[in-house]
Design an enzyme around this catalytic site. Structure first.
Site, PDB file in Angstrom:
ATOM      1  N   ASN A  84      -8.300  -3.667  13.882  1.00 51.10           N
ATOM      2  CA  ASN A  84      -9.456  -3.848  13.486  1.00 51.10           C
ATOM      3  C   ASN A  84      -9.578  -5.392  11.887  1.00 51.10           C
ATOM      4  O   ASN A  84     -10.451  -5.266  11.894  1.00 51.10           O
ATOM      5  CB  ASN A  84     -10.485  -3.072  13.003  1.00 51.10           C
ATOM      6  CG  ASN A  84      -9.563  -2.261  11.888  1.00 51.10           C
ATOM      7  OD1 ASN A  84      -8.064  -2.787  10.945  1.00 51.10           O
ATOM      8  ND2 ASN A  84      -9.290  -1.372  11.610  1.00 51.10           N
ATOM      9  N   HIS A 130      -7.768  -5.488   9.865  1.00 49.38           N
ATOM     10  CA  HIS A 130      -7.059  -5.007   8.364  1.00 49.38           C
ATOM     11  C   HIS A 130      -5.954  -5.582   7.841  1.00 49.38           C
ATOM     12  O   HIS A 130      -5.089  -6.465   8.493  1.00 49.38           O
ATOM     13  CB  HIS A 130      -7.690  -3.317   8.111  1.00 49.38           C
ATOM     14  CG  HIS A 130      -6.154  -2.439   8.785  1.00 49.38           C
ATOM     15  ND1 HIS A 130      -6.613  -1.533   8.996  1.00 49.38           N
ATOM     16  CD2 HIS A 130      -4.870  -3.177   8.462  1.00 49.38           C
ATOM     17  CE1 HIS A 130      -4.948  -0.719   9.485  1.00 49.38           C
ATOM     18  NE2 HIS A 130      -3.898  -1.860   9.295  1.00 49.38           N
ATOM     19  N   GLU A 179     -10.406  -2.382   5.318  1.00 44.99           N
ATOM     20  CA  GLU A 179     -10.412  -2.196   6.089  1.00 44.99           C
ATOM     21  C   GLU A 179     -11.894  -3.375   5.847  1.00 44.99           C
ATOM     22  O   GLU A 179     -11.989  -3.990   5.197  1.00 44.99           O
ATOM     23  CB  GLU A 179     -10.997  -1.006   6.483  1.00 44.99           C
ATOM     24  CG  GLU A 179     -10.082   0.574   6.752  1.00 44.99           C
ATOM     25  CD  GLU A 179      -9.284   0.236   7.220  1.00 44.99           C
ATOM     26  OE1 GLU A 179      -9.216  -0.623   7.962  1.00 44.99           O
ATOM     27  OE2 GLU A 179      -8.378   1.229   7.872  1.00 44.99           O
ATOM     28  N   ASP A 184       0.877  -1.444  -0.003  1.00 45.52           N
ATOM     29  CA  ASP A 184      -0.007   0.210  -0.355  1.00 45.52           C
ATOM     30  C   ASP A 184       0.788   0.829   0.016  1.00 45.52           C
ATOM     31  O   ASP A 184       2.313   0.900   0.449  1.00 45.52           O
ATOM     32  CB  ASP A 184      -1.109  -0.191   0.900  1.00 45.52           C
ATOM     33  CG  ASP A 184      -0.859  -0.792   2.760  1.00 45.52           C
ATOM     34  OD1 ASP A 184       1.025  -1.020   2.716  1.00 45.52           O
ATOM     35  OD2 ASP A 184      -0.870  -1.080   3.308  1.00 45.52           O
TER      36      ASP A 184
END
Ligand code: F6R
Length: 251
Positions: free
Chosen positions: A145, A147, A152, A76
């Protein structure tokens, strides 16, 4: 090292982070030998991989490994940051790995961010990975979370490389790398979950108590397809390496 029983993704509890880093560096070293140095690595930024990058840099310095034919593809990159911005993922990779080895500047690849037609550029980026023969070995960290990359919760498991909006929790978690939390970009480009699943091997590093809760939700619960890490249940060669703090809720 202990393999945990009854986990939906193979999970190894390591005595120390250093041990996990050496183990993954050994795997890369073996692949380099088997493939005559022609290896395609998928790489991550963040805290989790820093020790592994240190170990690879050491092995390069001490002449164990040669990375001159290796290509790397990072997961990313932020939108709207100049490439030389200290918080860009390119700058992170240069500091922690690229400048400390002989990885060629034209062999390191980042998702396209500074172009007008992002969608077309993302397609070309995916074609580029395919033309390189696909990713042999992909490193991942996980967000609190769940990801992976910047996918996400709720990202489809067949998603491809694309521009995404960052959640506030991810912006807050990443604010430590910026002078002013307001400077954290709102968008990024990430490899999709579908793209990540095409890598031949997936290796996840998760250290510390902040990862304990999400590991419990993924490894000790039913499959929940809204959590990106659960996509790894569908991969034939995925493994997690976790320390005792991250394993605290696994029983
Ligand atoms: C970074 C990336 C992220 C991180 C994740 C964990 O390129 O893709 O998904 O791997 O946010 O970050 P750390 O390792 O800092 O806990």
């Amino acid at each position: 090292m202990q393999r945990l029983s009854d986990t939906p993704i193979p999970t190894y509890l390591v005595d120390s982070q250093e041990f996990a880093n050496e183990l993954l560096a050994d795997e890369i070293t073996t692949l380099l030998t088997e493939q005559a140095g022609r290896l395609v690595l998928g790489l991550a930024t963040g805290n989790s991989p820093i020790g592994l990058y240190n170990e690879l840099a050491r092995r390069f310095r001490e002449d164990w490994i040669d990375l001159c034919f290796v290509h790397t593809y990072n997961l990313d990159e932020y939108m709207d940051l100049p490439a030389d911005h200290p918080a860009s993922y390119r700058a992170f990779m240069s500091e922690h790995l690229f400048e400390r080895t002989n990885l060629g500047p034209r062999h390191v690849h980042f998702p396209p961010t500074g172009v007008e037609d992002i969608d077309a550029a993302c397609l070309r980026w995916e074609e580029n990975i395919e033309a390189a023969g696909g990713i042999d070995w992909q490193l991942l960290g996980i967000g609190r979370n769940g990801h992976i990359g910047f996918n996400e919760p709720g990202s489809p498991f067949d998603s491809r490389t694309r521009r995404i909006e960052l959640t506030e929790s991810t912006r807050t978690a990443n604010a430590r790398f910026f002078e002013d939390p307001e400077d954290v970009p709102h968008q990024a480009v990430t490899m999709g979950i579908g793209t990540i699943l095409e890598a031949k091997r997936l290796r996840v590093l998760a250290f510390g108590e902040t990862k304990a809760q999400i590991l419990e939700r993924v490894l000790r619960s039913e499959d929940d397809p809204s959590i990106p890490l659960n996509a790894l249940r569908r991969h034939p060669d995925a493994a997690l390496y976790i320390d005792s703090a991250a394993a605290a809720r696994l029983g």
